[in-house]
Structure formats: C-alpha cells, structure tokens
Design a protein around this motif. Structure first.
Motif, short mmCIF file in Angstrom:
data_model
loop_
_atom_site.label_atom_id
_atom_site.label_comp_id
_atom_site.label_asym_id
_atom_site.label_seq_id
_atom_site.Cartn_x
_atom_site.Cartn_y
_atom_site.Cartn_z
N GLY A 1 -8.94 16.69 12.30
CA GLY A 1 -7.79 15.80 12.14
C GLY A 1 -6.65 16.18 13.07
O GLY A 1 -6.00 15.32 13.66
N ALA A 2 -6.42 17.48 13.25
CA ALA A 2 -5.35 17.95 14.13
C ALA A 2 -5.61 17.58 15.59
O ALA A 2 -4.67 17.50 16.39
CB ALA A 2 -5.18 19.45 14.00
N SER A 3 -6.87 17.34 15.94
CA SER A 3 -7.21 17.01 17.33
C SER A 3 -7.01 15.53 17.66
O SER A 3 -7.06 15.14 18.82
CB SER A 3 -8.67 17.39 17.62
N ILE A 4 -6.78 14.71 16.65
CA ILE A 4 -6.67 13.26 16.84
C ILE A 4 -5.25 12.89 17.26
O ILE A 4 -4.29 13.15 16.52
CB ILE A 4 -7.06 12.49 15.56
N ASP A 5 -5.11 12.27 18.41
CA ASP A 5 -3.81 11.84 18.92
C ASP A 5 -3.63 10.35 18.61
O ASP A 5 -4.42 9.51 19.04
CB ASP A 5 -3.73 12.07 20.44
N LEU A 6 -2.58 10.03 17.85
CA LEU A 6 -2.36 8.65 17.43
C LEU A 6 -1.69 7.79 18.50
O LEU A 6 -1.51 6.58 18.31
CB LEU A 6 -1.50 8.63 16.15
N LYS A 7 -1.30 8.40 19.61
CA LYS A 7 -0.63 7.65 20.67
C LYS A 7 -1.66 6.95 21.55
O LYS A 7 -2.05 7.45 22.59
CB LYS A 7 0.25 8.58 21.50
N VAL B 1 -1.67 14.48 10.44
CA VAL B 1 -0.21 14.56 10.30
C VAL B 1 0.33 15.82 10.99
O VAL B 1 1.26 15.75 11.80
CB VAL B 1 0.19 14.55 8.82
N LEU B 2 -0.26 16.94 10.69
CA LEU B 2 0.21 18.21 11.26
C LEU B 2 0.05 18.24 12.77
O LEU B 2 0.95 18.68 13.50
CB LEU B 2 -0.54 19.38 10.63
N GLY B 3 -1.10 17.76 13.25
CA GLY B 3 -1.37 17.80 14.68
C GLY B 3 -0.44 16.92 15.49
O GLY B 3 -0.08 17.26 16.62
N ASN B 4 -0.04 15.79 14.90
CA ASN B 4 0.84 14.87 15.62
C ASN B 4 2.31 15.23 15.45
O ASN B 4 3.14 14.84 16.28
CB ASN B 4 0.59 13.43 15.15
N LEU B 5 2.65 15.96 14.40
CA LEU B 5 4.03 16.39 14.21
C LEU B 5 4.37 17.59 15.07
O LEU B 5 5.51 17.74 15.52
CB LEU B 5 4.28 16.73 12.73
N LEU C 1 -4.80 24.96 15.64
CA LEU C 1 -5.95 24.57 14.84
C LEU C 1 -7.17 24.11 15.64
O LEU C 1 -8.30 24.45 15.31
CB LEU C 1 -5.56 23.47 13.85
N VAL C 2 -6.93 23.31 16.68
CA VAL C 2 -8.03 22.68 17.40
C VAL C 2 -9.04 23.69 17.97
O VAL C 2 -10.26 23.46 17.88
CB VAL C 2 -7.50 21.75 18.52
#
Length: 331
Positions: A65-71, A183-187, A195-196
C-alpha cells in the motif's frame, strides 16, 4: 574487466528467474515439510515463522500500500482501467461459473485459484515489460493495477457470490493494512521510503512460511493444473488486448499484465483464515498451482508483448513506406 561484485555473483552461482524471490524460500520450506517436518515443530521462533503466514501477509499488504502513488493523470487512469476492468470481469466471471456450474472443479482448478491468480498480476514485472516495450502512459497504469494487490478482490467476488462465507468485518480487516499503507505512503515520502524496501524481504519470508504448508506431493498434484492456470491467464490477457485495441490502445499493456504475481500465493491463506471451509489441503493445492503459474506467465508474457511490439513496429514502417510512395516526387 569484471568488478569485485560481479566476481562475487559468479562465485555464488545462484540463477535468477522471475518469481525467484518467493519461489526459492518456498522451495526450502516445501522440502523441509516434505522430508524433515520435525524441524518445523521445534518450537520458538522457528515454528512461529513456519506457521506465521497470515501475520506476514498483513505486513506485506501494508508495505505494498505504501508503494502506491495516487498521483495519476487522467490518461494513465484510462489506460489502467481499460486493462483492469476486462481482466477482472473475465477472471471473476469464469471463476464463479466454475464454482456454480462445475462443482468448483475445472480440471483441478477451483474459483479460489482462478480468481486469486488471474486478477493479481505481477506489477513489478509489468513495469519492467512496459519500460522496454510500452509508452509512459502504459507504464503509469501500474499504479492502477496496484490497487487490486492483495486478496481483497478474490474475497469480495467469492463472498458476494455466496461461494465463501466472508463477513464484512473480515473483509475490512483484510483491506485495512493496504489502505493504511496507501495513506501513510502518500502522506510521507519518508514513510514510503522506509516501508517499500521491505516488500521483497517479507515476500521471501511469506514464501518460506507457505512452503512449510506444502509438500512435494502437493506440488506434483498442482503441476498440470498450474500449467492450465497459466494458460488461462495468458488467454485472459489476449482477450483483454482486443478490448484495449478497440478502445484505442496498442494492446501491449494487456499482454504485459498477463502474469501472476508471486504474492498471489498469499490469497488462499487469507481466504482460508476467514472461511474455515477452505481446508489446509485446498490451500496447499492452490498454492502449488499458483507457484507453477507464476513462473510460466513471467516467461510467456514478456515474449508475447515483445512479439506484438515488433508486429506493430513493422506495421507502422509499412504504413510510412506506403505514404512516402504516394507523395509525388518534386523536380
């Protein structure tokens, strides 16, 4: 002249192949469980790791989840959904058909293996293939494909169809680590960077723990049906390719996504954890099938994508030649 690192690598002599991060430790666990099972029952940390797949899977989902970039830009989103929706629809429809009308047995494959495998592509391999053969838009679609990482899609499909008794609370519990990671990865870029890098080591540990629940007998049983699962995954990629081309894409992204990730072997254990009707034997068979399909699809998908890229390039070259021939020569 070879560097010291290259010389060291040659001395080690460990061959690399797609999915080896999980398959090597899985093989160690499988051999131990098959021939020296008493070692895994010695107690303390050894037994805890051998039987701790569910806890480690939760950690993997957090890191993924932390590796997923929502941009993502709209064009990337379009490409990703163009691949993802047909792939999910075909896999889920066929898996539920097998469950409902074929007594959940298609030449050894059940809905758990079919849906859990085909819907869960190897995103890392997809990125590598599209980096060589694709466009930036096709590469960026990996972010969309990452959104279905983990067993959640399989659990939703089986639960909604009544094939598996999965409570909403259990489903939320499965999604929570992934959502928390997103959430954590994008914040925080710091948290993402923290994490990644842990994904691959955790996958290796999960592989060992899953192997400890398998045996050579299970692997032999799952072999032929694992090959069939790989064939179904490639066919799904080809069908998705036609949809992609109809919507204006090249089709290469669909073929690049026709793989099964090594982490897909976490799905049977996750489903069994919330539905006791999936016995240890069912989970072991599904793991063996998925393990075989991981390697086969990882070899076939890049070759198919390269073939299509070459074909499209030749077609473009021929079109350019025809266009140049139609242009009248000037004096």
């Amino acid at each position: 002249m070879a560097t010291e690192q290259q010389k060291a690598t040659r001395k080690i002599g460990v061959p690399r192949f797609p999915g080896d991060i999980m398959l090597y430790p899985l093989s160690v666990g499988l051999l131990l469980h098959s021939f020296f099972p008493q070692v895994l029952e010695i107690g303390s940390f050894t037994t805890a790791v051998a039987k701790g797949a569910p806890a480690i899977v939760g950690i993997v989902l957090l890191f993924v989840g932390a590796s997923i970039d929502l941009k993502t830009v709209p064009k990337v989103l379009k490409t990703g959904l163009t691949i993802l929706i047909p792939k999910l629809a075909i896999a889920i429809a066929f898996g539920l058909f097998v469950a409902k009308f074929m007594d959940d047995n298609f030449f050894g494959l059940n809905a758990l293996s079919i849906i859990g495998g085909i819907t869960f592509c190897n995103v890392a391999l997809y990125i590598g293939i599209t980096a060589e053969y694709g466009t930036p838009d096709e590469q960026g679609a990996a972010a969309v494909l990452s959104l279905v990482a983990g067993p959640a899609v399989t659990m939703i499909a089986l639960g909604a169809a009544g094939v598996a008794a999965i409570s909403p609370t259990a489903l939320i519990g499965t999604l929570l680590p992934l959502v928390l990671g997103v959430v954590l990865g994008n914040l925080s870029p710091f948290i993402r960077g923290l994490l990644v890098p842990g994904i691959n080591p955790c996958i290796a540990v999960v592989g060992f723990a899953l192997g400890c629940g398998m045996s050579v007998e299970n692997l032999i049983i799952g072999g032929p049906s694992g090959i069939l699962l790989a064939v179904l995954c490639i066919i799904t990629g080809i069908l998705t390719m036609f949809v992609e081309r109809l919507l204006g894409g090249s089709g290469k992204a669909s073929l690049a996504s026709a793989t099964i990730a090594g982490t897909a072997t976490t799905t049977p254990a996750a489903v069994a954890a919330v539905d006791p009707t999936y016995t240890a034997q069912v989970v072991a068979n599904a793991n063996a099938q998925l393990a075989a399909a991981v390697v086969i699809t990882a070899l076939v998908a890049p070759a198919f994508t390269g073939w299509l890229d070459k074909k499209l390039a030749k077609k473009n070259d021929d079109a350019e030649v025809q266009t140049s021939e139609k242009v009248p020569a000037t004096e």
